[in-house]
Design a protein around this motif. Structure first.
Motif, PDB file in Angstrom:
ATOM      1  N   TYR A  40     -76.091 -35.084 -29.474  1.00 36.61           N
ATOM      2  CA  TYR A  40     -75.927 -36.259 -30.562  1.00 36.61           C
ATOM      3  C   TYR A  40     -75.821 -37.435 -29.588  1.00 36.61           C
ATOM      4  N   GLY A  41     -76.305 -38.417 -30.065  1.00 35.37           N
ATOM      5  CA  GLY A  41     -76.507 -39.981 -29.361  1.00 35.37           C
ATOM      6  C   GLY A  41     -77.953 -40.107 -29.238  1.00 35.37           C
ATOM      7  N   ASP A  42     -78.259 -41.357 -29.247  1.00 39.30           N
ATOM      8  CA  ASP A  42     -79.790 -41.510 -28.910  1.00 39.30           C
ATOM      9  C   ASP A  42     -79.915 -42.542 -27.760  1.00 39.30           C
ATOM     10  N   THR A  55     -64.562 -32.515 -29.361  1.00 39.00           N
ATOM     11  CA  THR A  55     -63.882 -31.711 -30.215  1.00 39.00           C
ATOM     12  C   THR A  55     -64.583 -30.924 -30.955  1.00 39.00           C
ATOM     13  N   LEU A  56     -64.205 -29.359 -31.056  1.00 42.23           N
ATOM     14  CA  LEU A  56     -64.824 -28.614 -31.806  1.00 42.23           C
ATOM     15  C   LEU A  56     -64.123 -27.928 -32.836  1.00 42.23           C
ATOM     16  N   LEU A  62     -69.338 -29.086 -33.405  1.00 40.89           N
ATOM     17  CA  LEU A  62     -69.142 -30.210 -32.618  1.00 40.89           C
ATOM     18  C   LEU A  62     -68.495 -31.037 -33.827  1.00 40.89           C
ATOM     19  N   LEU A  63     -67.343 -32.039 -33.449  1.00 41.11           N
ATOM     20  CA  LEU A  63     -66.685 -32.594 -34.759  1.00 41.11           C
ATOM     21  C   LEU A  63     -66.559 -34.016 -34.381  1.00 41.11           C
ATOM     22  N   ALA A  64     -66.254 -34.326 -33.086  1.00 41.74           N
ATOM     23  CA  ALA A  64     -65.582 -35.764 -32.832  1.00 41.74           C
ATOM     24  C   ALA A  64     -65.748 -35.832 -31.492  1.00 41.74           C
ATOM     25  N   LEU A 105     -68.554 -37.040 -36.417  1.00 37.98           N
ATOM     26  CA  LEU A 105     -69.986 -37.012 -36.334  1.00 37.98           C
ATOM     27  C   LEU A 105     -70.354 -37.153 -37.983  1.00 37.98           C
ATOM     28  N   PRO A 106     -71.493 -37.827 -38.543  1.00 36.47           N
ATOM     29  CA  PRO A 106     -71.709 -38.283 -39.945  1.00 36.47           C
ATOM     30  C   PRO A 106     -71.495 -36.756 -40.721  1.00 36.47           C
TER      31      PRO A 106
END
Length: 199
Positions: A40-42, A55-56, A62-64, A105-106
């Motif tokens: 995640y992330g660009d 956080t899983l 992966l959640l947050a 995450l969305p």
């Protein structure tokens, strides 16, 4: 690629997830191949800014991500709420931390997840802080951009809204920058926070 890792977790299939603060990403090391990929992330701070925690869920998804950092040097509403002097603030500001980022995450759609995560993290935050920095914390602050967000998660987690900022930032020493108004939320980790901050 050079990483600045602050947290690591293993998902349900053995992939290793790690925060990469310097590059504003969460990386995944594939269990099957050992290849490093971006989960995640660009690389842009506006998408994910210096993540420090992962956080899983129970299945390893992966959640947050959450990030805590230095408290604002001055904030009229907070300082009046605490009731401390400028000298006390200078000596004891280290007992406050700022929840700088909180991202779910969305693709994650779980009712009440945000307030639940905040509750879990706040229960452990002071003792984790003490392990890392040698002292606990007594108060947590966050600033929510009011034109974009309602602060619902913080309200549901019993944070106290003290009102809006004046539209300045810590980089605005000459009163030239205009930044969005933000609502200030506080959460006391100890009932005696005022006594400890004003000692």
């Amino acid at each position: 690629v050079a990483f600045f890792m602050t947290d690591v977790a293993v998902d349900s299939v053995g992939n290793i997830l790690l925060t990469d603060q310097a590059n504003h990403r969460i990386r995944r090391i594939e269990a099957s191949e050992g290849v490093v990929r971006t989960a995640y992330g660009d690389g842009q701070m506006t998408t994910l800014n210096r993540p420090t925690g992962i956080t899983l869920d129970a299945t390893g998804r992966l959640l947050a991500c959450l990030l805590f950092g230095s408290a604002a040097w001055k904030c009229r509403a907070r300082d009046e709420f605490i009731g401390w002097s400028a000298q006390q603030r200078q000596e004891r500001l280290y007992l406050i931390t700022n929840n700088v980022r909180f991202l779910i995450l969305p693709f994650v759609k779980v009712r009440h997840l945000a307030s639940w995560i905040l509750g879990q993290v706040l229960r452990l935050l002071s003792q984790d802080w003490e392990k890392k920095y040698g002292h606990g914390i007594v108060l947590v602050e966050t600033f929510v951009e009011r034109e974009r967000f309602a602060g619902t998660s913080y309200k549901a987690a019993n944070w106290r809204c003290l009102g809006a900022t004046s539209g300045r930032s810590r980089q605005d020493r000459h009163h030239r920058l205009s930044v969005p108004l933000k609502d200030l939320y506080l959460y006391a980790l100890r009932r005696s926070f005022r006594e400890e901050l004003c000692a």
